[in-house]
Enzyme design. Structure first.
Site, PDB file in Angstrom:
ATOM      1  CG  HIS A 107      -3.193   3.478   1.032  1.00  0.00           C
ATOM      2  ND1 HIS A 107      -3.858   2.957  -0.052  1.00  0.00           N
ATOM      3  CD2 HIS A 107      -3.214   2.509   1.993  1.00  0.00           C
ATOM      4  CE1 HIS A 107      -4.252   1.727   0.241  1.00  0.00           C
ATOM      5  NE2 HIS A 107      -3.885   1.433   1.465  1.00  0.00           N
TER       6      HIS A 107
ATOM      7  CB  CYS B 186      -0.966  -0.024   1.176  1.00  0.00           C
ATOM      8  SG  CYS B 186      -2.053  -1.452   1.135  1.00  0.00           S
TER       9      CYS B 186
ATOM     10  CG  ASN C  12      -6.880  -0.709   1.180  1.00  0.00           C
ATOM     11  OD1 ASN C  12      -6.103  -0.673   0.238  1.00  0.00           O
ATOM     12  ND2 ASN C  12      -6.486  -0.742   2.436  1.00  0.00           N
TER      13      ASN C  12
HETATM   14  O1  UT7 Z   1      -4.037  -0.793   3.294  1.00  0.00           O
HETATM   15  C1  UT7 Z   1      -3.078  -0.879   4.248  1.00  0.00           C
HETATM   16  C2  UT7 Z   1      -3.286  -1.565   5.411  1.00  0.00           C
HETATM   17  N1  UT7 Z   1      -4.572  -1.862   5.973  1.00  0.00           N
HETATM   18  C3  UT7 Z   1      -5.225  -0.987   6.751  1.00  0.00           C
HETATM   19  O2  UT7 Z   1      -4.893   0.165   6.851  1.00  0.00           O
HETATM   20  C4  UT7 Z   1      -6.380  -1.508   7.568  1.00  0.00           C
HETATM   21  C5  UT7 Z   1      -6.374  -0.943   8.965  1.00  0.00           C
HETATM   22  N2  UT7 Z   1      -7.405  -1.492   9.833  1.00  0.00           N
HETATM   23  C6  UT7 Z   1      -8.732  -1.261   9.621  1.00  0.00           C
HETATM   24  O3  UT7 Z   1      -9.126  -0.616   8.672  1.00  0.00           O
HETATM   25  C7  UT7 Z   1      -9.704  -1.782  10.665  1.00  0.00           C
HETATM   26  O4  UT7 Z   1      -8.978  -2.328  11.739  1.00  0.00           O
HETATM   27  C8  UT7 Z   1     -10.722  -2.840  10.126  1.00  0.00           C
HETATM   28  C9  UT7 Z   1     -11.698  -2.178   9.186  1.00  0.00           C
HETATM   29  C10 UT7 Z   1      -9.997  -3.960   9.432  1.00  0.00           C
HETATM   30  C11 UT7 Z   1     -11.505  -3.413  11.314  1.00  0.00           C
HETATM   31  O5  UT7 Z   1     -12.165  -2.351  12.001  1.00  0.00           O
HETATM   32  P1  UT7 Z   1     -12.020  -2.172  13.568  1.00  0.00           P
HETATM   33  O6  UT7 Z   1     -12.809  -1.004  13.935  1.00  0.00           O
HETATM   34  O7  UT7 Z   1     -10.559  -2.149  13.911  1.00  0.00           O
HETATM   35  O8  UT7 Z   1     -12.720  -3.478  14.115  1.00  0.00           O
HETATM   36  P2  UT7 Z   1     -12.153  -4.509  15.189  1.00  0.00           P
HETATM   37  O9  UT7 Z   1     -11.274  -5.503  14.548  1.00  0.00           O
HETATM   38  O10 UT7 Z   1     -11.644  -3.750  16.382  1.00  0.00           O
HETATM   39  O11 UT7 Z   1     -13.498  -5.212  15.637  1.00  0.00           O
HETATM   40  C12 UT7 Z   1     -14.501  -4.551  16.410  1.00  0.00           C
HETATM   41  C13 UT7 Z   1     -15.706  -5.449  16.564  1.00  0.00           C
HETATM   42  C14 UT7 Z   1     -15.351  -6.846  17.056  1.00  0.00           C
HETATM   43  O12 UT7 Z   1     -16.437  -7.314  17.814  1.00  0.00           O
HETATM   44  P3  UT7 Z   1     -16.370  -7.309  19.420  1.00  0.00           P
HETATM   45  O13 UT7 Z   1     -15.186  -8.129  19.796  1.00  0.00           O
HETATM   46  O14 UT7 Z   1     -16.221  -5.850  19.811  1.00  0.00           O
HETATM   47  O15 UT7 Z   1     -17.692  -7.905  19.834  1.00  0.00           O
HETATM   48  C15 UT7 Z   1     -15.265  -7.644  15.778  1.00  0.00           C
HETATM   49  O16 UT7 Z   1     -15.514  -9.018  15.992  1.00  0.00           O
HETATM   50  O17 UT7 Z   1     -16.331  -5.621  15.298  1.00  0.00           O
HETATM   51  C16 UT7 Z   1     -16.348  -7.012  14.949  1.00  0.00           C
HETATM   52  N3  UT7 Z   1     -16.122  -7.094  13.519  1.00  0.00           N
HETATM   53  C17 UT7 Z   1     -17.101  -7.019  12.621  1.00  0.00           C
HETATM   54  N4  UT7 Z   1     -18.444  -6.897  12.759  1.00  0.00           N
HETATM   55  C18 UT7 Z   1     -19.165  -6.832  11.624  1.00  0.00           C
HETATM   56  C19 UT7 Z   1     -14.920  -7.188  12.864  1.00  0.00           C
HETATM   57  N5  UT7 Z   1     -15.137  -7.198  11.544  1.00  0.00           N
HETATM   58  C20 UT7 Z   1     -16.477  -7.088  11.369  1.00  0.00           C
HETATM   59  C21 UT7 Z   1     -17.286  -7.035  10.222  1.00  0.00           C
HETATM   60  N6  UT7 Z   1     -18.626  -6.899  10.410  1.00  0.00           N
HETATM   61  N7  UT7 Z   1     -16.779  -7.096   8.980  1.00  0.00           N
END
Ligand code: UT7
Length: 321
Positions: A247, A111, A277
């Site tokens: 990005h 990226c 992305n």
């Molecule tokens: O391109 C270069 C590199 N990549 C990036 O820059 C990506 C950087 N990271 C992100 O964009 C975010 O971390 C994600 C979009 C991947 C995930 O979002 P988040 O706000 O960090 O979610 P999380 O992993 O902290 O999960 C929060 C909650 C969890 O539930 P609990 O444990 O709070 O009950 C997850 O299980 O959301 C849940 N969850 C989802 N729920 C519905 C995780 N993914 C999903 C989903 N749909 N797709």
């Protein structure tokens, strides 16, 4: 010497997958994806490939810049997801364009790849080695994503962006580039050619694995730092900058970076809602979109900044011609 952007081009697959379609494959919802990422839909390859999108984006950039294929000295493609390993994607683009005098190679910068490829092109131009360089970021991340993993499959999309650059008299801005291989495990994907006793094609390691929160925290800290660093290095103030093209990884990362930089969101264009992305393609696609809709004006200074697998992060300044 410096490099001047003569033309831009982009290409995305015709098939559009919206969040509701993803919600049929994994446990998620349109509302969650919009709120946590800003993504509404993404373009996903069917007939297209990383090579075909790179070729199309390149052709559009050459037409836009009125540059003939025979004038190109170097074709540089940034990709981590090509359908070809050898010959490199850049050589495939050369063949398709008839860029018979070009030297060609690929660069794996994930990226950060568009910024790293742009910097590499500029180094060749400033060194007087080449006069005309085609820079392309092209990705088919849908081939690497585990469509059963809701932590990654909601985020990514496919596409390509390109710019054609020409050497001209003047001073180039200095880039900022950083890497931290120790943290590489946060965003990783094994080659399907890895020597292993388990020659199983759907082995989990062969899909993109991401510690989303770790990458998120890294990006929110390192991107503003890199932007501040590139401004200081080039004796520029924030008032001098018209646009920050980051990005397009996650809308919340861009908003957090804007807050940390104390700059208004209006200076941070976003198109992640349309494409998701697209890794090394995202900045090229955004540049092309902004050029075509008239947002980019002559003389404007633009910061481009990328971050991702490696971990790597990079920022550069360019002046719109
Ligand atoms: O391109 C270069 C590199 N990549 C990036 O820059 C990506 C950087 N990271 C992100 O964009 C975010 O971390 C994600 C979009 C991947 C995930 O979002 P988040 O706000 O960090 O979610 P999380 O992993 O902290 O999960 C929060 C909650 C969890 O539930 P609990 O444990 O709070 O009950 C997850 O299980 O959301 C849940 N969850 C989802 N729920 C519905 C995780 N993914 C999903 C989903 N749909 N797709």
């Amino acid at each position: 010497m410096t490099g001047r952007i003569l033309g831009t081009g982009a290409c995305v697959p015709s098939y559009i997958m919206d969040n509701n379609e993803i919600a049929e494959m994994v446990e998620t919802s349109d509302a969650w994806i919009r709120e946590r990422t800003g993504v509404v839909r993404r373009h996903i390859i069917h007939e297209e490939t990383t090579v075909s999108m790179a070729c199309e984006a390149a052709k559009r950039a050459l037409t836009d810049g009125a540059v003939k294929a025979e004038e190109i000295d170097l074709i540089l493609v940034s990709t981590v997801s090509s359908n070809v390993i050898a010959p490199c994607t850049a050589c495939e683009v050369q063949r398709e364009l008839g860029a018979v005098y070009a030297s060609c190679f690929d660069l794996n910068g994930a990226c950060s790849g568009f910024v790293l490829a742009y910097n590499t092109a500029l180094a060749y131009l400033c060194g007087g080695i080449y006069r005309t360089v085609l820079v392309i970021g092209s990705e088919s991340l849908s081939n690497l994503v585990d469509w059963k993993d809701r932590g990654t499959c909601i985020l990514f999309g496919d596409g390509a962006g390109a710019v054609v650059l020409r050497a001209e008299a003047g001073d180039a801005y200095l880039p900022v580039t950083h890497s931290d291989g120790v943290k590489g495990v946060a965003l990783a994907c094994q080659s399907r050619l890895t020597a292993s006793s388990e020659k199983c094609w759907d082995h989990a390691d062969y899909y993109l694995k991401m510690d989303g929160q770790a990458v998120f925290k890294f990006a929110v800290k390192k991107v503003p730092e890199a932007v501040e660093e590139v401004l200081e290095k080039n004796h520029l103030r924030k008032e001098d900058i018209s646009w920050y093209l980051l990005h397009q990884a996650n809308q919340r990362i861009i908003e957090a970076a804007a807050r940390r930089l104390r700059e208004p969101m209006e200076k941070f264009p976003i198109n992640i809602q349309e494409y998701g992305n697209t890794s090394s393609a995202s900045i090229g696609i955004l540049l092309d979109e902004m050029k075509r809709d008239g947002r980019l004006q002559s003389g404007q200074k633009i910061v481009i900044a990328g971050f991702g697998a490696g971990l790597t992060w990079a920022a550069s300044v360019l002046q719109w011609p």
